[in-house]
Design a protein around this motif. Structure first.
Motif: not given
Ligand SMILES: [Zn+2]
Length: 302
Positions: A26-29, A86-88, A90-92, A217-219
């Motif tokens: 699950f990405d981002d949060g 770890n998904h960065s 600034l999400h660039q 997937l994403h949160v």
């Molecule tokens: Zn993302």
């Protein structure tokens, strides 16, 4: 040469190959100062995982979770036995010309500082948008950083567009349009199963076996609402859920492919090396979903 290496890696463990298996990521949060439902969404996803006895991995990005309150929500994953990567910061997208290697590496380091003290943290990096570099210097520079910092790949084998289905979910929810929500749920589940089968077929075509998959997937609110049904649909189709540590033991995730622009699903990159025809780029995107949505009775303004 690379094909031979990939093939021998895969033949060597072919005896271990079992039924189709996948781990959930699950990405981002979410940032609770921006999204009032952030904590509830997070709790609902964690509850669905717990009910189904599934250990997953979350890849938070600092820019997506905001400050301390968002970090506290992400910390719940580790407390409940899940992994945190770890998904960065600034999400660039590393594929954009204006995103330079030094700035990108600095951004990865900042995110590492934010997340590495959390219980359940594992040094795995998930590239935002699955973009791993539009030049060799950027692609290899980040790989060097990962190696130096004892990071493992946070790759994806099954890519999908849940973020796009979530946009429609929010729209229909806001309009109290239950009929469209029901159609969307069927379309979404069909989409995930379709993508899982597509990437599994790419693996069979190239590696000659089904790898231990990792699904992206994403949160997001839609997954909070429908994750339980997604899990059941996969199980009914013969998929077996495994945890992310187990999935990433598959040697396919160790491959460093010489593809440019780099990224997408690891299976997409392998297919690119093999010269599989008709590969989409980007591999997944909203416009590809219009036909599926229409099939389920949803007419999307394009
Ligand atoms: Zn993302």
């Amino acid at each position: 040469m690379l094909k031979q290496i990939i093939l021998s890696l895969c033949l060597s463990i072919s005896n271990l190959a079992i039924a189709k298996s996948l781990a959930l990521s699950f990405d981002d949060g979410l940032d609770p100062t921006v999204n009032m439902a952030a904590r509830q969404i997070n709790n609902d996803i964690l509850s669905a995982l717990k009910q189904n006895k599934i250990s997953a991995i979350v890849y938070p990005s600092v820019s997506k979770i905001g400050g301390q309150a968002g970090l506290d929500i992400i910390a719940e994953w580790g407390k409940q036995g899940h992994r945190i990567g770890n998904h960065s910061n600034l999400h660039q997208s590393l594929n954009k010309d204006e995103v330079t290697l030094p700035n990108y590496l600095n951004d990865m380091q900042q995110a590492h500082q934010t997340f590495s003290s959390l219980k359940g943290f594992v040094p795995r990096y998930r590239f935002p948008f699955l973009k791993e570099g539009n030049t060799q210097a950027k692609r290899d520079g980040v790989r060097q950083w990962l190696s130096t910092h004892h990071y493992q790949p946070g790759a994806v084998s099954i890519d999908a567009s849940d973020w796009y289905y979530n946009q429609l979910f929010l729209k229909y929810q806001q309009a109290n349009d239950q009929e469209s929500l029901n159609k969307l749920k069927q379309a979404y589940i069909a989409h995930l199963l379709d993508r899982a089968n597509y990437y599994d077929q790419l693996a069979l075509k190239t590696l000659g076996r089904s790898p231990q998959h990792v699904l992206l997937l994403h949160v997001r609110a839609m997954n909070a609402a429908w994750l339980d049904e997604v899990i059941q649909a996969f199980q009914q189709q013969g998929w077996n859920f495994i945890d992310s540590d187990t999935a990433y033991q598959d040697p396919v995730y160790k491959l460093q492919l010489q593809v440019l622009p780099a990224g997408e699903s690891i299976l997409w990159s392998i297919a690119k090396v093999y010269g599989v025809e008709n590969l989409r780029y980007p591999a997944e995107d909203a416009p590809y979903e219009y036909a599926n949505l229409q099939k389920f009775g949803l007419n999307i303004e394009q």
